[in-house]
Design a protein around this motif. Sequence first.
Motif, PDB file in Angstrom:
ATOM      1  N   SER A 401      -4.555 -17.156   1.691  1.00 14.00           N
ATOM      2  CA  SER A 401      -3.446 -16.240   1.956  1.00 14.00           C
ATOM      3  C   SER A 401      -2.996 -15.549   0.667  1.00 14.00           C
ATOM      4  N   ALA A 402      -2.961 -16.307  -0.440  1.00 10.71           N
ATOM      5  CA  ALA A 402      -2.542 -15.693  -1.708  1.00 10.71           C
ATOM      6  C   ALA A 402      -3.548 -14.623  -2.120  1.00 10.71           C
ATOM      7  N   ARG A 404      -5.603 -12.908  -0.165  1.00 12.68           N
ATOM      8  CA  ARG A 404      -5.580 -11.737   0.700  1.00 12.68           C
ATOM      9  C   ARG A 404      -4.332 -10.889   0.464  1.00 12.68           C
ATOM     10  N   ARG A 405      -3.247 -11.528   0.016  1.00 14.60           N
ATOM     11  CA  ARG A 405      -2.054 -10.735  -0.307  1.00 14.60           C
ATOM     12  C   ARG A 405      -2.302  -9.867  -1.538  1.00 14.60           C
ATOM     13  N   LEU A 406      -3.212 -10.341  -2.375  1.00 19.51           N
ATOM     14  CA  LEU A 406      -3.525  -9.615  -3.603  1.00 19.51           C
ATOM     15  C   LEU A 406      -4.407  -8.402  -3.309  1.00 19.51           C
ATOM     16  N   GLY A 408      -5.712  -5.285  -0.980  1.00 19.78           N
ATOM     17  CA  GLY A 408      -5.434  -4.356   0.114  1.00 19.78           C
ATOM     18  C   GLY A 408      -6.755  -3.811   0.621  1.00 19.78           C
ATOM     19  N   GLY A 428       1.867  -5.288   7.778  1.00 24.05           N
ATOM     20  CA  GLY A 428       1.710  -6.415   6.857  1.00 24.05           C
ATOM     21  C   GLY A 428       3.030  -6.965   6.361  1.00 24.05           C
ATOM     22  N   ASP A 429       4.115  -6.201   6.543  1.00 25.65           N
ATOM     23  CA  ASP A 429       5.430  -6.632   6.087  1.00 25.65           C
ATOM     24  C   ASP A 429       6.489  -6.085   7.037  1.00 25.65           C
ATOM     25  N   LEU A 484       2.008  -2.800   0.812  1.00 27.24           N
ATOM     26  CA  LEU A 484       2.053  -4.184   0.346  1.00 27.24           C
ATOM     27  C   LEU A 484       1.871  -4.266  -1.166  1.00 27.24           C
ATOM     28  N   PRO A 486      -0.688  -3.926  -3.280  1.00 32.34           N
ATOM     29  CA  PRO A 486      -1.740  -4.872  -3.680  1.00 32.34           C
ATOM     30  C   PRO A 486      -2.285  -4.548  -5.067  1.00 32.34           C
TER      31      PRO A 486
END
Length: 575
Positions: A401-402, A404-406, A408, A428-429, A484, A486
Amino acid sequence: MDGLSGWLWRYRGRVFLGFLALLVVDGAGMVVPLVVRGVIDRLTLGESGVLEGGLTILGLAIVVMVFRFLWRYFFIGTARRIERDLRATLYDHFLTLSPSFYNEHKTGDLMAHATNDLDAVSRACGFGVLTLADPLFMIPVALGIMLSIDPRLTLYAIVPLPALTVFILGFGRVIHHRFEAVQASFSMVMEKVRENVAGIRVVKSYVQETGTEGDFERSNQDLVDRNMALVRVWGLFHPLITLVSGTCLAIILWIGGRAVIVGSISLGDFVAFNQYLSLLIWPMIAVGQAVNILQRGRASLQRINRLLAEKAEVVEPSAPRRPAGTRLELCELTFRYPGKDGQRPALSGINLTIEAGETLGVTGLTGSGKSTLARLIPRIFDPPPGSIRLAGVDVRDLSLSAYRRLVGYVPQDPFLFSATIGENIAFGDPEAGPEAIEEAARQAGIHDEIAAFPEGYETRVGERGVSLSGGQKQRLAIARALLLDPKILIFDDPLSAVDAEREEFILGNLRSFFRGRTVLLIAHRISTVMHADRIIVLDHGRIAESGQHEELLAAQGVYHRLWRLQQAEQQVNEW
Ligand code: ADP
Ligand code: MG
């Protein structure tokens, strides 16, 4: 825990209450013929007692009414709860599975599991259990009372009954097969309707209405034929049951009637006997039905369990590490899609470093492996161990998860949900405020077009909303990724459906966003990637060339050829 009984055990309290209600209903039903017998025997002796008898039967009827309600409530209620749990489990499971699973399973089949199979399990847990429990109580009790009245008569009367159970079992199989045939034919007709309605423009423009009509006619006739095959067996069902029960009754009238005449049983016995016999007929049918329903439910549950046993390919590592940096390294990356073992790999021997803050352009012909590269970096499909590293760490060892958050990622064919434009950008948010959404839309070069819609960001998209152009969808997907913030961006041909002029404007916007981020910009069109810090050219899954625009042109290779072709195309278009 994952068989039918396991699921029922989960709700054992309710199932138990259901059984209790069932016992009360059946028990009360069993007493009625005894009451009738008492009344008749007293009548033949010239005594009264009709009123008490009538009131008793009325009372019993009320008891049966209340507990019948309860038994349905508990059994069918349990079945619905099990169905709900199973559906939720299946849905959650679908969300955990990796794209490689969906690569190999047809959506239609998965939908069928989520509807027909769940339905069969629910029927087995409700009606199946009910129809099995009922005879298990009714048959021994009714038989016991009948035996106590006249053992010999009982034996004669029940000889034809087991035939009924056997008949229902076999009958159920035939019905089931024919019913499945009807279902398959029905799906076919539905699929044809769906296809032709969806493709109505093509049908019309190629003047294929007649051909399409004939095709549909055949499918429709096939459905009628299969339905008629089903009707023919169903048509036999009730007549045959009447025949068997009629035979039993005839035997009793004949042998029992004579027993009454010679006085070995009373008239009341005789009437009660008849009633018990008719009480027996339904349970005999029910046993057969219950077996069929339970078997079907078990088969469906096995299919569902097989789906639930599918493991996600892309999984969180046992000791997840935090990503520290944005430098991407690809070492000897070779990749084949799952299930394509014999074929040439989609990517082979890729060695590549994308420095932190660098914008790398990727180009190449269709099928050269560009999208595959884009999918492997965010672990949409898993790269082989050690072949992709972030700041020196295998991406498979990073917290999924960390990581994939990084990253985009804008896929080649972005998907929009049936929701408003604003909600789609904020996917995404969901907490994102309107200013942030608008800012992302501006950067993606779509804000002006959204603002021009009467409802702006509240405009709904999808089946019931406005239909957006391919280029608009792509830019919404870009906005979704930008929102997001990224640190790594993977753009898979994000502007392929946008015309060249607007592309230049959007890229100009994006370049300031790209600053300080690690970017992989993929495009078939060279004009999209020509300003990148460095460009690689993929050919049949390998890196054929790499360098800056001018260098690549000077090399007179694949890149040069693509460039010339696209220049020529553009000139033709401008004419
Ligand atoms: P590009 O994006 O450059 O057009 P792709 O990465 O989509 O190329 O395709 C590379 C190769 O991998 C092609 O041979 C293609 O048929 C195959 N391929 C692409 N996507 C899949 C997939 N989801 N499943 C199986 N094979 C695929
Ligand atoms: Mg592609």
